[in-house]
Design an enzyme around this catalytic site. Structure first.
Site, mmCIF file in Angstrom:
data_model
loop_
_atom_site.group_PDB
_atom_site.id
_atom_site.type_symbol
_atom_site.label_atom_id
_atom_site.label_comp_id
_atom_site.label_asym_id
_atom_site.label_seq_id
_atom_site.Cartn_x
_atom_site.Cartn_y
_atom_site.Cartn_z
ATOM 1 C CG PHE A 1 9.841 2.523 19.918
ATOM 2 C CD1 PHE A 1 10.075 1.201 19.592
ATOM 3 C CD2 PHE A 1 9.634 3.425 18.917
ATOM 4 C CE1 PHE A 1 10.081 0.783 18.283
ATOM 5 C CE2 PHE A 1 9.643 3.013 17.591
ATOM 6 C CZ PHE A 1 9.851 1.689 17.276
ATOM 7 C CG LEU A 2 11.330 6.680 25.136
ATOM 8 C CD1 LEU A 2 11.097 6.882 26.631
ATOM 9 C CD2 LEU A 2 10.918 7.913 24.344
ATOM 10 C CE LYS B 1 0.628 -1.399 10.798
ATOM 11 N NZ LYS B 1 1.741 -2.150 11.372
ATOM 12 C CE LYS C 1 13.734 -3.180 12.353
ATOM 13 N NZ LYS C 1 12.637 -3.470 13.278
ATOM 14 N NE ARG D 1 10.652 -2.048 2.194
ATOM 15 C CZ ARG D 1 9.609 -2.916 2.279
ATOM 16 N NH1 ARG D 1 8.580 -2.784 1.446
ATOM 17 N NH2 ARG D 1 9.615 -3.888 3.185
ATOM 18 N NE ARG E 1 9.159 -5.727 17.494
ATOM 19 C CZ ARG E 1 9.750 -6.190 18.603
ATOM 20 N NH1 ARG E 1 10.627 -5.449 19.260
ATOM 21 N NH2 ARG E 1 9.508 -7.424 19.034
ATOM 22 C CD GLU E 2 11.082 -4.460 7.252
ATOM 23 O OE1 GLU E 2 10.203 -3.806 6.683
ATOM 24 O OE2 GLU E 2 12.268 -4.476 6.908
ATOM 25 C CB CYS F 1 5.840 0.448 8.750
ATOM 26 S SG CYS F 1 5.615 -1.135 7.918
ATOM 27 C CB THR G 1 -0.905 -0.014 1.247
ATOM 28 O OG1 THR G 1 -0.081 -0.260 2.404
ATOM 29 C CG2 THR G 1 -1.958 -1.100 1.147
#
Ligand code: UDX
Ligand code: UDX
Length: 422
Positions: free
Chosen positions: A245-246, A200, A317, A324, A150-151, A256, A87
């Site tokens: 996530f900090l 999402k 990462k 991407r 998560r990849e 994403c 998408t």
């Protein structure tokens, strides 16, 4: 056990197909890319994803997983058809549903009666209705079941999710989809399609907001002489905040977060709400690429003209080969635009990308370099021989955009070091 068709064999589709076959279901996974399907039929997985190759082989050997070219070839016996096609972002910022609609148009005529079509791809609010309209089948229900993979840890995340979200106005279809996750322990949230679709986007947008907050905070720490690592430590013990996530860095990237934050701003605009907070998150992220490039320029003495810069890390990462919307590639192009000669190394990137031809080893890129920039948090980098690196570089100076390396150890070896917020 159910018959499941998975349309799209990318990061999300392949993980979904392999994990569902691992749970015991019969899965046919389809893709339009013939070369990719040929590889998969041989048990070769064309992406770096921990544990995925083993699951694909397990499914193939157990006869529970098959790969075919074309969505229509996967659907005739499917009780469930999962849409995992791209998408991408349209010019106006909205998510483009062309591939979703194409897949729905292809499977619509061949799906058995009472089949359930499931949107797994990240699709704008209201897409369940769009797919229903394209299918044009009264005997087929469309359900939203967004992924939160998560990849790098997609297989783990699928089999050990924080939650399973199902959006449907048809309770029996929702229960049928929930039953597919047999053997998976997680809270199941059953709601209406628009709410599921919004969960999402909201989740990704909030994660992006945490990253932009800590990167903005790091800029404050740089200015006032505080150490962002200790600041985050102090903040995070408040269980309402947490430490997750900090981690400050070069900004958020990937297939994403950037796309989904922009798409949510667009969804809000179309609905008459100006999501300025989220616009701020995106602006801070853009600024962060420039802030890191500025740190490299300062470390080089104020100009990058003709400066040799060694770069470690090109993926968005660690633990993935995905580049991407990689912050590292944005920064590499900013450095090159300002006249720097960039030599780069990444353990998962071999071919030319973003104007650089990656080297085969991390040391050769340091040869004669005036600044080393660490842009992806590959653990390998921490264990390299920094005496050797110092010996190779013209001037031992490091910009650690992931706060990954051991500052005191480098300074003992004569390096000048700057991190993000420390
Ligand atoms: C995709 C979407 O990009 C993301 O928005 C969504 O949330 C999940 O699915 P990903 O799996 O990472 O993410 O995409 P990608 O790795 O590009 O895989 C998509 C696959 O679909 C590709 O293998 C492509 O060949 C295939 N595809 C594309 C089809 O099979 N049919 C199409 O019409 C278009
Ligand atoms: C993300 C979401 O985590 C996942 O739930 C969703 O399904 C897809 O999008 P992913 O794209 O694999 O997954 O990346 P993620 O691990 O979330 O990292 C996103 C970006 O934020 C990366 O560029 C990462 O380096 C950066 N990041 C993450 C930080 O800079 N600091 C952090 O503390 C965490």
């Amino acid at each position: 056990m159910a018959e499941i068709a998975v349309i799209g064999a990318g990061y999300v589709g392949l993980t979904t197909a392999a994990c569902f076959s691992h749970l015991g279901h019969d899965v046919i996974c389809a893709d339009i890319d013939e070369a990719r399907i040929a590889q998969l039929v041989r048990g070769e997985v064309p992406i770096v994803e921990a544990g995925l190759e083993a699951l694909v082989r397990e499914g193939l050997e157990g006869g529970r997983l098959r790969f075919v070219v074309g969505a229509a070839n996967a659907a005739p016996s499917a009780e469930f058809a999962y849409l995992c096609v791209p998408t991408p972002q349209g010019d106006d910022g909205a998510a483009d549903l062309a591939y979703i609609e194409a897949a729905a148009r292809e499977i619509g005529p061949v799906l058995p009666s009472e089949a359930v079509v499931v949107n797994k791809s990240t699709v704008p609010v209201g897409s369940t209705r769009v797919v229903e309209r394209v299918l044009g089948r009264d005997d087929v229900v469309v359900v939203s079941n967004p992924e939160f993979l998560r990849e790098g840890s997609a297989v783990h995340d699928f089999l050990n999710p924080d939650r399973i979200v199902i959006g449907s106005d048809d309770q029996s279809a929702a229960v049928r989809v929930a039953s597919l996750y047999i053997g998976v322990t997680a809270p199941i949230i059953v709601t209406d399609p628009p709410s599921a679709e919004t969960i999402k986007y909201a989740s990704n947008a909030f994660l992006a907001a945490k990253v932009s907050f800590v990167n903005a905070l790091a800029a404050v720490c740089d200015a006032v002489g505080a150490d962002v690592k200790d600041v985050v430590l102090g903040m995070g013990y408040d269980t309402r905040i947490g430490h997750e996530f900090l981690k400050p860095g070069p900004g958020f990237g990937g297939s994403c977060l950037p796309k989904d934050t922009r798409a949510l701003v667009h969804i809000a605009d179309s609905a008459g709400y100006s999501f300025d907070l989220l616009r701020g998150v995106i602006t801070v992220n853009e600024d962060q690429f420039h802030r890191v490039a500025a740190k490299v320029r300062e470390m080089a003495g104020g100009s990058l003209e003709g400066v040799r810069v060694a770069v470690w890390g090109l993926t968005f990462k660690a633990r993935t080969d995905d580049t991407r919307e990689s912050p590292a590639l944005r920064i590499v192009s900013l450095l090159a635009e300002q006249g720097a000669e960039v030599q780069a190394y990444d353990p998962a990137v071999k071919g030319p990308i973003g104007g650089v031809v990656p080297a085969n080893d991390p040391y050769s890129v340091c040869d004669g370099a005036q600044v080393l920039a660490v842009l992806t948090e590959w653990d390998d980098f921490r264990w390299l021989d920094f005496d050797k690196v110092a010996g190779l570089m013209e001037t031992p100076r490091v910009v650690d955009a992931r706060n990954l390396l051991d500052r005191p150890a480098l300074e003992r070896r004569g390096f000048r070091y700057v991190g993000i917020g420390r």
